[in-house]
Design a protein around this motif. Structure first.
Motif, PDB file in Angstrom:
ATOM      1  N   GLY A   6       0.797  -1.220   0.000  1.00  0.00           N
ATOM      2  CA  GLY A   6       0.000   0.000   0.000  1.00  0.00           C
ATOM      3  C   GLY A   6       0.832   1.274   0.000  1.00  0.00           C
ATOM      4  N   TYR A   7       2.170   1.143   0.012  1.00  0.00           N
ATOM      5  CA  TYR A   7       3.043   2.313   0.019  1.00  0.00           C
ATOM      6  C   TYR A   7       4.097   2.180  -1.069  1.00  0.00           C
ATOM      7  CZ  TYR A   7       0.982   3.363   4.527  1.00  0.00           C
ATOM      8  OH  TYR A   7       0.103   3.652   5.522  1.00  0.00           O
ATOM      9  N   ASP A   8       4.501   3.318  -1.612  1.00  0.00           N
ATOM     10  CA  ASP A   8       5.546   3.357  -2.620  1.00  0.00           C
ATOM     11  C   ASP A   8       6.609   4.352  -2.172  1.00  0.00           C
ATOM     12  OD1 ASP A   8       4.219   1.650  -4.549  1.00  0.00           O
ATOM     13  OD2 ASP A   8       2.863   3.343  -4.910  1.00  0.00           O
ATOM     14  N   LEU A   9       7.871   3.948  -2.258  1.00  0.00           N
ATOM     15  CA  LEU A   9       8.990   4.837  -1.982  1.00  0.00           C
ATOM     16  C   LEU A   9       9.536   5.308  -3.320  1.00  0.00           C
ATOM     17  CD1 LEU A   9      10.762   6.090   0.207  1.00  0.00           C
ATOM     18  CD2 LEU A   9      12.309   4.141  -0.065  1.00  0.00           C
ATOM     19  N   ILE A  10       9.463   6.615  -3.543  1.00  0.00           N
ATOM     20  CA  ILE A  10       9.766   7.172  -4.856  1.00  0.00           C
ATOM     21  C   ILE A  10      10.874   8.211  -4.740  1.00  0.00           C
ATOM     22  CG2 ILE A  10       8.798   8.505  -6.774  1.00  0.00           C
ATOM     23  CD1 ILE A  10       6.030   7.423  -5.812  1.00  0.00           C
ATOM     24  N   PRO A  11      11.966   8.046  -5.496  1.00  0.00           N
ATOM     25  CA  PRO A  11      12.973   9.114  -5.517  1.00  0.00           C
ATOM     26  C   PRO A  11      12.437  10.302  -6.318  1.00  0.00           C
ATOM     27  CG  PRO A  11      13.617   7.329  -6.989  1.00  0.00           C
ATOM     28  CD  PRO A  11      12.359   6.903  -6.301  1.00  0.00           C
ATOM     29  N   LEU A  12      12.600  11.469  -5.765  1.00  0.00           N
ATOM     30  CA  LEU A  12      12.129  12.685  -6.429  1.00  0.00           C
ATOM     31  C   LEU A  12      12.969  12.951  -7.670  1.00  0.00           C
ATOM     32  CD1 LEU A  12      10.168  15.164  -5.951  1.00  0.00           C
ATOM     33  CD2 LEU A  12      12.187  16.338  -5.090  1.00  0.00           C
ATOM     34  N   ASN A  13      12.318  13.308  -8.754  1.00  0.00           N
ATOM     35  CA  ASN A  13      13.022  13.795  -9.939  1.00  0.00           C
ATOM     36  C   ASN A  13      12.295  15.036 -10.439  1.00  0.00           C
ATOM     37  OD1 ASN A  13      11.017  13.044 -11.956  1.00  0.00           O
ATOM     38  ND2 ASN A  13      11.628  10.935 -11.612  1.00  0.00           N
ATOM     39  N   ALA A  14      12.819  15.644 -11.469  1.00  0.00           N
ATOM     40  CA  ALA A  14      12.270  16.919 -11.945  1.00  0.00           C
ATOM     41  C   ALA A  14      10.810  16.822 -12.361  1.00  0.00           C
ATOM     42  CB  ALA A  14      13.112  17.445 -13.103  1.00  0.00           C
ATOM     43  N   ASP A  15      10.365  15.641 -12.798  1.00  0.00           N
ATOM     44  CA  ASP A  15       8.993  15.469 -13.277  1.00  0.00           C
ATOM     45  C   ASP A  15       8.034  14.903 -12.234  1.00  0.00           C
ATOM     46  OD1 ASP A  15       9.847  16.336 -15.798  1.00  0.00           O
ATOM     47  OD2 ASP A  15      10.426  14.309 -16.370  1.00  0.00           O
ATOM     48  N   THR A  16       8.531  14.621 -11.044  1.00  0.00           N
ATOM     49  CA  THR A  16       7.687  14.016 -10.013  1.00  0.00           C
ATOM     50  C   THR A  16       6.597  14.979  -9.562  1.00  0.00           C
ATOM     51  OG1 THR A  16       9.549  12.715  -9.193  1.00  0.00           O
ATOM     52  CG2 THR A  16       7.662  12.948  -7.713  1.00  0.00           C
ATOM     53  N   GLU A  17       5.372  14.482  -9.551  1.00  0.00           N
ATOM     54  CA  GLU A  17       4.259  15.242  -8.976  1.00  0.00           C
ATOM     55  C   GLU A  17       4.248  14.949  -7.484  1.00  0.00           C
ATOM     56  OE1 GLU A  17      -0.598  15.186  -8.734  1.00  0.00           O
ATOM     57  OE2 GLU A  17       0.383  14.083 -10.336  1.00  0.00           O
ATOM     58  N   ILE A  18       4.459  15.983  -6.683  1.00  0.00           N
ATOM     59  CA  ILE A  18       4.456  15.792  -5.231  1.00  0.00           C
ATOM     60  C   ILE A  18       3.007  15.781  -4.770  1.00  0.00           C
ATOM     61  CG2 ILE A  18       5.193  16.700  -3.007  1.00  0.00           C
ATOM     62  CD1 ILE A  18       7.567  18.004  -4.506  1.00  0.00           C
ATOM     63  N   LYS A  19       2.597  14.650  -4.236  1.00  0.00           N
ATOM     64  CA  LYS A  19       1.214  14.484  -3.777  1.00  0.00           C
ATOM     65  C   LYS A  19       1.004  15.273  -2.473  1.00  0.00           C
ATOM     66  CE  LYS A  19       0.429  11.048  -6.845  1.00  0.00           C
ATOM     67  NZ  LYS A  19       0.551   9.633  -6.698  1.00  0.00           N
ATOM     68  N   PRO A  20      -0.237  15.486  -2.065  1.00  0.00           N
ATOM     69  CA  PRO A  20      -0.508  16.265  -0.859  1.00  0.00           C
ATOM     70  C   PRO A  20       0.293  15.769   0.348  1.00  0.00           C
ATOM     71  CG  PRO A  20      -2.546  15.807  -2.011  1.00  0.00           C
ATOM     72  CD  PRO A  20      -1.469  15.012  -2.702  1.00  0.00           C
ATOM     73  N   PHE A  21       0.833  16.716   1.095  1.00  0.00           N
ATOM     74  CA  PHE A  21       1.609  16.444   2.306  1.00  0.00           C
ATOM     75  C   PHE A  21       1.438  17.637   3.228  1.00  0.00           C
ATOM     76  CE2 PHE A  21       5.530  17.073   4.771  1.00  0.00           C
ATOM     77  CZ  PHE A  21       5.638  15.843   5.392  1.00  0.00           C
ATOM     78  N   LYS A  22       1.200  17.382   4.511  1.00  0.00           N
ATOM     79  CA  LYS A  22       1.079  18.480   5.465  1.00  0.00           C
ATOM     80  C   LYS A  22       1.632  18.031   6.803  1.00  0.00           C
ATOM     81  CE  LYS A  22      -1.927  21.989   7.304  1.00  0.00           C
ATOM     82  NZ  LYS A  22      -3.258  22.574   7.323  1.00  0.00           N
ATOM     83  N   SER A  23       2.662  18.733   7.227  1.00  0.00           N
ATOM     84  CA  SER A  23       3.278  18.490   8.528  1.00  0.00           C
ATOM     85  C   SER A  23       2.924  19.652   9.446  1.00  0.00           C
ATOM     86  CB  SER A  23       4.802  18.404   8.370  1.00  0.00           C
ATOM     87  OG  SER A  23       5.431  18.382   9.619  1.00  0.00           O
ATOM     88  N   ILE A  24       2.997  19.433  10.737  1.00  0.00           N
ATOM     89  CA  ILE A  24       2.793  20.551  11.663  1.00  0.00           C
ATOM     90  C   ILE A  24       3.999  21.486  11.639  1.00  0.00           C
ATOM     91  CG2 ILE A  24       1.190  19.339  13.174  1.00  0.00           C
ATOM     92  CD1 ILE A  24       3.496  18.874  15.134  1.00  0.00           C
ATOM     93  N   ASP A  25       5.113  21.002  11.089  1.00  0.00           N
ATOM     94  CA  ASP A  25       6.328  21.804  10.956  1.00  0.00           C
ATOM     95  C   ASP A  25       6.321  22.476   9.583  1.00  0.00           C
ATOM     96  OD1 ASP A  25       8.922  22.758  10.488  1.00  0.00           O
ATOM     97  OD2 ASP A  25       9.813  21.195  11.760  1.00  0.00           O
ATOM     98  N   LYS A  26       6.090  23.765   9.561  1.00  0.00           N
ATOM     99  CA  LYS A  26       5.989  24.501   8.294  1.00  0.00           C
ATOM    100  C   LYS A  26       7.287  24.464   7.496  1.00  0.00           C
ATOM    101  CE  LYS A  26       2.369  27.521   9.956  1.00  0.00           C
ATOM    102  NZ  LYS A  26       1.956  28.881  10.294  1.00  0.00           N
ATOM    103  N   ASP A  27       8.427  24.337   8.180  1.00  0.00           N
ATOM    104  CA  ASP A  27       9.705  24.255   7.466  1.00  0.00           C
ATOM    105  C   ASP A  27       9.791  22.978   6.631  1.00  0.00           C
ATOM    106  OD1 ASP A  27      10.646  26.692   8.415  1.00  0.00           O
ATOM    107  OD2 ASP A  27      11.624  25.780  10.160  1.00  0.00           O
ATOM    108  N   LEU A  28       9.254  21.878   7.148  1.00  0.00           N
ATOM    109  CA  LEU A  28       9.250  20.625   6.382  1.00  0.00           C
ATOM    110  C   LEU A  28       8.383  20.748   5.140  1.00  0.00           C
ATOM    111  CD1 LEU A  28       9.001  17.935   9.207  1.00  0.00           C
ATOM    112  CD2 LEU A  28      11.018  18.598   7.895  1.00  0.00           C
ATOM    113  N   ASN A  29       7.213  21.347   5.308  1.00  0.00           N
ATOM    114  CA  ASN A  29       6.332  21.573   4.158  1.00  0.00           C
ATOM    115  C   ASN A  29       7.021  22.462   3.126  1.00  0.00           C
ATOM    116  OD1 ASN A  29       4.245  20.170   5.477  1.00  0.00           O
ATOM    117  ND2 ASN A  29       3.500  22.032   6.441  1.00  0.00           N
ATOM    118  N   GLY A  30       7.643  23.522   3.603  1.00  0.00           N
ATOM    119  CA  GLY A  30       8.307  24.469   2.715  1.00  0.00           C
ATOM    120  C   GLY A  30       9.443  23.830   1.939  1.00  0.00           C
TER     121      GLY A  30
END
Length: 65
Positions: A6-30
């Protein structure tokens, strides 16, 4: 390599669509949404996204700074 159903580990590349993510730490989101692709382009770091394939969200990420 460990497989987690049910989970996929994906290396980020220039074309990767970053799916929704929200942390309580705004620096991580940023970093994920504003800086991770810049770091990749400058060969400074690669982020790896852990995506929940059932809900389509990014549930975690790690980078190799």
């Amino acid at each position: 390599m460990m497989v987690i159903k049910g989970y996929d580990l994906i290396p980020l590349n220039a074309d990767t669509e970053i799916k929704p993510f929200k942390s309580i730490d705004k620096d991580l989101n940023g970093f994920l949404f504003d800086d991770s692709k810049k770091y990749l382009e400058q060969l400074m770091a690669v982020a790896y996204l852990l995506e929940d394939s059932t809900c389509g969200n990014t549930v975690a990420y790690v980078d190799d700074l």
